[in-house]
Scaffold this active site. Sequence first.
Site, PDB file in Angstrom:
ATOM      1  N   SER A   2      -9.936  50.028  32.139  1.00 61.78           N
ATOM      2  CA  SER A   2     -10.662  48.922  31.563  1.00 61.78           C
ATOM      3  C   SER A   2     -11.768  49.450  30.688  1.00 61.78           C
ATOM      4  CB  SER A   2     -11.205  48.025  32.678  1.00 61.78           C
ATOM      5  OG  SER A   2     -11.795  46.876  32.123  1.00 61.78           O
ATOM      6  N   CYS A   3     -12.819  48.680  30.532  1.00 65.35           N
ATOM      7  CA  CYS A   3     -13.872  48.995  29.584  1.00 65.35           C
ATOM      8  C   CYS A   3     -15.206  48.558  30.166  1.00 65.35           C
ATOM      9  CB  CYS A   3     -13.635  48.267  28.265  1.00 65.35           C
ATOM     10  SG  CYS A   3     -11.917  48.112  27.754  1.00 65.35           S
ATOM     11  N   ASP A   4     -16.241  48.695  29.365  1.00 64.13           N
ATOM     12  CA  ASP A   4     -17.562  48.230  29.764  1.00 64.13           C
ATOM     13  C   ASP A   4     -18.232  47.585  28.568  1.00 64.13           C
ATOM     14  OD1 ASP A   4     -18.137  49.628  32.581  1.00 64.13           O
ATOM     15  OD2 ASP A   4     -17.060  51.040  31.306  1.00 64.13           O
TER      16      ASP A   4
END
Length: 415
Positions: A7-9
């Site tokens: 995923s990401c932030d």
Amino acid sequence: MAEPPRSCDCFVSLPPGSKEDYVIFGKNSDRPRDEVQEVVYFPASSRAPGSTVECTYISIPQAEHTHAVVLSRPAWLWGAEMGANEHGVCIGNEAVWTKEPVDPEEALLGMDLVRLGLERGDSAWAALNVITGLLEQHGQGGACRETAEPFSYHNTFLLVDRQEAWVLETAGKLWAAQKVTEGVKNVSNQLTIGTEISTEHSELRAVAQAQGWWSGEGDFSFSAVFSPDNPPARMEMAKQRYVGGTALLQQHNGSVTAEVMMSILRDKASGICMDSEGFCTTGSMVSILPRNPDVPCVHFFTATPNPSRSVFKPFIFSERMRPVNMVMSPQYGPDDPVRTQPRFQHQVDRKHELYKAHQTALTSPDAGVSLQETMRYLESQCLEEIEAMLRGEIQGQELGDLFFDCVDTEIKFYQ
């Protein structure tokens, strides 16, 4: 071995979290490590009533007017991981898994919703209403990476403008949103909205109660009710990034600048700057959104992987925009493997000019370090000039040329 986080932030700082009277947005896009991310600009446009737009997998009715947008996106799809529009709205998305099952049927990707929100919303609140309306009407679903192997998820969004931010978390067609008006906030690939819900899907609580997930009594916490009982390993492992991101923001709370946000996106100890066996940070974005509407917003993009070895280049919306083909991937039209049926039966080369130059330069460790030091120096000089321009201390150059000139300079250094 547990799966690495996939995923990401996303991060935002609003005054008084920011050093200046700016809203600062930042996002890392963590994707399959061989995926190419391009940066593309689309001007504002008007269309005849009844027109349609072909998104990644499905067509939907088109808006009669769309805003100018700049997007950082995986080159194979229509939508975007992150981007901004001419009105100072920024949006990024994250993968989440919930008690609601992921629909295997093709619908709108979360990345499609990012682009649609930017094209149709002139504020963070307006973009949120665009996304939730389309979500309720068309749903979300479909392959989220360029492979025949299934990989789908629901989405969390961070929507930001010059005045406020909204966290929007979804579970299928259901959703809840939290308004943020000051301080610092980050999101990752888990649900974070508890009882502090500002607005929600009209049937959210009724569905939760009908499914037996909520008794109907006491406080309603979206994250407690909709988080999966047995979350994927990737979701559990990514919790450390969320905690690390929160700590970094709190460490700089009251003094966040674009440079600070870039340092957070480059942080490896927390895992925010990802470089695992299968996934890495393939693109990064930082935006400065001055509260003063007379001062332009500035959006920085890497257009290359790994922000610790990439530089951020500034983009400012202007009446005179020069196409930057050096960060745009080749197009394959109807023969593209994402368009042919069955999908993703073969691979095509999506590398753009800057991506190739960046990758080639980094194959030589000594040369790569030297080039990185030079480019980071130029980045710091650019940041100083941008800050001075925003404060009115110096006159900016032709704004439409900024991104083009920086990309051109970077390629020349790599060569």
